[in-house]
Design a protein around this motif. Structure first.
Motif, short mmCIF file in Angstrom:
data_model
loop_
_atom_site.label_atom_id
_atom_site.label_comp_id
_atom_site.label_asym_id
_atom_site.label_seq_id
_atom_site.Cartn_x
_atom_site.Cartn_y
_atom_site.Cartn_z
N TYR A 21 66.79 115.77 123.57
CA TYR A 21 66.38 114.16 122.79
C TYR A 21 64.25 114.40 122.23
N ASP A 22 63.97 113.43 121.56
CA ASP A 22 62.81 113.59 121.26
C ASP A 22 61.49 113.41 121.89
N GLY A 29 61.68 106.35 125.89
CA GLY A 29 62.36 106.63 125.88
C GLY A 29 63.75 106.76 126.99
N VAL A 30 64.61 108.09 126.12
CA VAL A 30 65.81 107.85 126.20
C VAL A 30 65.85 108.76 128.05
N PRO A 31 66.78 108.46 129.38
CA PRO A 31 66.55 109.20 130.28
C PRO A 31 66.32 110.67 130.34
N ARG A 63 74.42 120.25 116.32
CA ARG A 63 73.96 120.15 118.02
C ARG A 63 72.97 119.65 117.46
N SER A 64 72.05 118.84 118.28
CA SER A 64 70.99 117.49 118.67
C SER A 64 71.29 117.05 116.87
N PRO A 65 71.75 116.45 116.17
CA PRO A 65 71.21 116.28 114.47
C PRO A 65 70.34 114.53 115.29
N SER A 66 69.70 114.15 113.77
CA SER A 66 69.14 113.32 114.29
C SER A 66 69.97 111.60 113.67
N LEU A 67 69.69 110.57 113.88
CA LEU A 67 70.79 109.71 113.72
C LEU A 67 71.37 109.71 111.65
N ALA A 109 65.93 109.47 119.28
CA ALA A 109 66.53 107.94 120.09
C ALA A 109 65.73 107.53 120.55
N SER A 110 65.21 106.03 120.52
CA SER A 110 64.59 105.45 121.31
C SER A 110 65.06 104.02 122.01
N VAL A 111 64.09 103.50 122.46
CA VAL A 111 64.85 102.27 123.43
C VAL A 111 64.08 101.08 123.61
N VAL A 112 64.03 100.27 122.66
CA VAL A 112 63.05 99.01 122.87
C VAL A 112 63.90 98.05 123.55
#
Length: 858
Positions: A21-22, A29-31, A63-67, A109-112
């Protein structure tokens, strides 16, 4: 039981694993990364390849694609599958505090913190189901290996078109799971692969029952300590074969390794997350216990970040709004847009979600936004004449909820003309009303993006000439140059380019279409077009692309390291893009109409204001007013003109409708004449699916009942250079295959490709004079008699092919038959057709060529 055996059909497996994840740092951030997921993809791909249902080329690994990359791969798999469509996802799963949606988090992905739809860079499972439901596949299998996978069950149960969809979930609802040892696959996928990697037939129902048993026997536990229970959903008695491996020789089947022991409750990523949560708690204690109260927004953000850290173990997260008085779930706006605009609109929505304009004084989000796209022609058709079916689908033939998506609150088409097209032809009993802004959000001209080494040099050549004049000049600089355009039915960029193509002779769209002829179907979007060109360096170096100017800056979601640099040329007769904000109001939705109006109005004000325009500027758009200057005058993309005036006025309703009608007519029922070399040398390449007749029969799937075609067997060197196997006309596929099997046979004679090709071009040219239709000549040969196609004879055929304007597809059963300078390459190139040889996938490539001319059965 409605059991489907998909073997022999076109199947597709899309394996998606997000191991990296970026953004993994708090608070957004994701976990963390998931190294075990890499092993998931490798192991599952190997097992499926051995399973006998999916061919090697029918399995796509992302493999680990963006959205955006995931969305593109999902649509492609859904479009291509006919038998079994399998989607596997492993990565972080996330749910809002209400638990009413599952988000599959991609690489970006990110978290808001907040209530609903707080996961930029993630795809809602509802949207995934909607895309999958558009597929023609007889069965769709979805496998989810992520935290909260079981939350997908409720979404499946309320989904209207779920009969073909079989759902397998790694864990029960509202539970988190650990990814296990980073050196091995995740526990669920490891057991899944064990069940699949056996001899004999394996069905979906076997997997669901077997996984529950295996996880129980292994003593697996969820993060909260409950029994780990995989879940499944399917309509009763619906099943499908997912693996059918042939039995191995006795004594050669290795014993499976014992299952690994359950991981400790805080191993791997989970341990890092617990430390992350502890650090967050310490920070919270430092800033809140004493002193003057902090602003509510900071306090809410800190508490929300702590909530994420505290519950984000395993490979999933749940977010709750963390103020003393919890935030109510915000109203969700649904925004439909053109496929080429979707990345920009999605970026704008992501920025708006966390903006001050969408945040209350208590730090709560006022509204959420779901952005999705659909084919431009489908969106117009549905809003114009199918709004009743959109609100309440009555049958499978017309189901906009499946084919387009959920009913939108906001529509952002790429051209104001789309709104006029809807309003002009809308049914009197329509249940949706459109209210469009007077002014567009931005502007982007259409450009001919030419490889740098082939581009026009003078400023007058780069701006001002018509599109067809630019294409002619390009081919004068390089006779091998090609021009491509995206699908005019799927995105407005393709349709706007088509308006320019047809201006020279609007009564002959077929002639205009030959200017942009290409192997296979057109790319669905302009971004896809630019993304696929670098797959072949030679094609990329000689091909100009008709795309919107903003893509020259914002780019596309694929690797650009080896992409050919391009120069923008601005044709004077191709209208530009004018995205416009349209509020869509639905009858029967009055209860929250005022709230939706307020939410839509806030988003509109933000888009048209400074912050929204910054997003559009960053993506390379121009102002919609005045001389249409670039919104960002500092960071100008390479190859773009700052002031390419005069810029073309936007398209009108009638021009759009006429271009679409012309395109459909030019690509409607077609005529194909097949020439099959039946000389003696073909004896060794006659039988089987890869032989001459076999290839020809495979390509018949690209023709439908409205198409006309015939088959000649080519042998003999006198006046009679061919025999008619199937007379020209309408045929069913079965009748045509019987004729080929019964009448086409190898003759003890040589062939004369010169005489046969000239006769074929004469016939097709006469038929073309009677009625304008897409035409094609196909010649399948082993090239053993190519010596009769040299010198003056070759020049005559090449000249006739160029003058007749009938594409000729030359199919050589030998390697190197299409090398530069060879007769096959010269004939196909002069005619605007394609040359195929044994180095290509002949069956698939020939099918695509024929399908592009015909209406198609499969």
């Amino acid at each position: 039981m409605a059991d489907v055996d998909p073997r022999g059909l076109v199947n597709r497996a899309l394996l998606v694993g997000v191991s990296e994840y970026d953004l993994t740092e708090p608070p957004h951030g994701v976990p963390g990364d998931l190294p075990a997921v890499k092993h998931d993809l490798n192991r599952l791909q190997e097992v499926l390849q051995r399973g006998g249902v999916f061919g090697e080329r029918e399995i796509t690994v992302a493999r680990s694609p963006s959205l955006d990359e995931f969305s593109r791969a999902l649509r492609t798999a859904a479009d291509e599958a006919e038998g079994l469509l399998l989607l596997y996802f492993a990565g972080h799963g996330a749910i809002p505090s209400a638990g009413d949606e599952l988000f599959l988090q991609m690489r970006n992905a990110s978290v808001v913190a907040g209530g609903h739809a707080v996961f930029p860079g993630a795809e809602m499972f509802t949207t995934v189901l909607t895309v999958l439901a558009t597929s023609r596949a007889r069965r769709v299998v979805v496998v989810l290996d992520c935290c909260f996978a079981g939350n997908a069950a409720w979404i499946w149960e309320t989904f209207p078109d779920k009969r073909r969809v079989l759902l397998l979930m790694s864990v029960q609802a509202n539970h988190r799971i650990d990814a296990g040892d980073p050196r091995t696959p995740t526990p669920f996928t490891e057991e899944l692969c064990r069940l699949l990697d056996v001899d004999g037939e394996v069905r979906f129902s076997h997997l669901a029952d077997g996984l529950r048993r295996r996880m129980a026997e292994a003593g697996r536990k969820t993060v909260r300590g409950d029994d780990w229970e995989p879940q499944s959903r399917s309509v009763p008695d619906e099943d499908v074969l997912v693996s059918a491996r042939a039995a191995r020789p006795p004594g050669r089947t290795p014993a499976p390794p014992p299952p690994p022991p359950p991981p400790p409750p805080w191993s791997g990523t989970a341990a890092r997350l617990r430390a992350w949560a502890a650090a967050g708690a310490a920070l919270l204690r430092r800033v809140l216990p004493s002193g003057p109260p902090r602003p509510p927004t900071l306090r809410a953000a800190l508490l929300s970040a702590l909530a994420v850290a505290a519950v984000g173990v395993g490979y999933g997260i749940v977010v709750s709004a963390g103020d003393d008085a919890s935030c109510a779930p915000p109203l969700e706006l649904r925004v439909l847009t053109d496929p080429d605009l979707e990345p920009t609109v999605r970026a704008a929505a992501d920025a708006y979600l966390t903006s001050d304009g969408n945040t209350s004084g208590a730090g709560c989000r006022r509204s959420g936004i779901t952005v999705y796209s659909a084919g431009a022609a489908d969106a117009v058709t549905t809003l114009r004449g199918q709004t009743g079916a959109w609100q309440e689908p009555h049958d499978d033939d017309v189901n906009p909820q499946r084919d387009v998506g959920p009913q939108p609150d906001v529509w952002i088409p790429a051209s104001r003309a789309d709104v006029a097209r809807v309003v002009q032809g809308q049914d009197t009993d329509a249940v949706a009303a459109l209210q469009a802004d007077d002014d567009p959000l931005a502007y982007s001209p259409m450009v001919l993006a030419v490889p740098q080494n082939l581009a026009a040099e003078s400023l007058d050549e780069r701006r001002g000439p018509t599109l067809n004049a630019m294409i002619d000049a390009l081919r004068e600089r390089d006779e091998q140059a090609e021009v491509r355009r995206p699908d005019p039915e799927f995105t407005d960029t393709g349709l706007l380019a088509t308006i320019g193509l047809y201006r020279t002779d609007p009564r002959d769209p077929g002639r205009a279409e030959r200017r942009v002829v290409q192997p296979g179907p057109p790319s669905p979007t302009a971004a896809d077009l630019l993304c696929t060109l670098p797959d072949d360096d030679a094609v990329d170096d000689r091909t100009a692309a008709l795309v919107p100017e903003f893509l020259m800056k914002s780019g596309i979601g694929c690797d650009s390291a080896r992409r050919t640099p391009r120069i923008a040329q601005y044709p004077v007769d191709v209208p530009g893009l004018e995205p416009v904000f349209v509020r869509v109001r639905w009858q029967g939705a009055e209860r929250d109409e005022a709230d939706r109006d307020e939410a839509a109005g806030r988003f509109r004000s933000w888009l048209t204001g400074e912050r929204g325009q910054e997003v559009l500027a960053r993506d390379g758009f121009r102002s919609a007013s005045g001389e249409r200057p670039l919104l960002d005058t500092e960071d100008v993309a390479e190859g773009v003109l700052r002031d390419p005036s005069p810029l073309t006025e936007p398209a009108g309703r009638d021009a759009m409708e006429a271009a679409l009608a012309g395109y459909r007519g030019a690509n409607g029922p077609g005529r194909v004449l097949f020439l099959l070399d039946s000389s003696g040398s073909m004896a060794g390449q006659w039988d089987g699916p890869s032989g001459g007749p076999g290839l020809l029969k495979q390509s018949l799937g690209g023709l439908g009942d409205q198409d006309q075609y015939g088959v000649w067997a080519v042998s003999g060197t006198g006046e009679d250079t061919y025999d008619t196997v199937l007379p020209f006309g309408h045929h069913t596929r079965r009748d045509a295959e019987r004729a080929i099997d019964g009448r086409a046979e190898v003759e003890d004679a040589e062939a004369d490709p010169y005489g046969a090709l000239r006769a074929a071009l004469d016939v097709m040219e006469r038929r073309g004079a009677e009625e304008e239709r897409p035409d094609l000549v196909v010649y399948v040969t082993d090239d053993e008699d190519a010596a009769r196609l040299t010198g003056d004879r070759l020049d005559l055929v090449v000249g006739q092919a160029r003058a007749a304007e009938v594409p000729v597809t030359m199919v050589s059963l030998k390697s190197g038959g299409c090398d530069p300078g060879k007769p096959d390459a010269r004939i196909s190139g002069a005619s605007g057709g394609r040359c195929l040889d044994a180095d290509d996938d002949l069956g698939a490539a020939l099918h695509d060529e024929v399908a592009r001319t015909g209406t198609g059965e499969d």
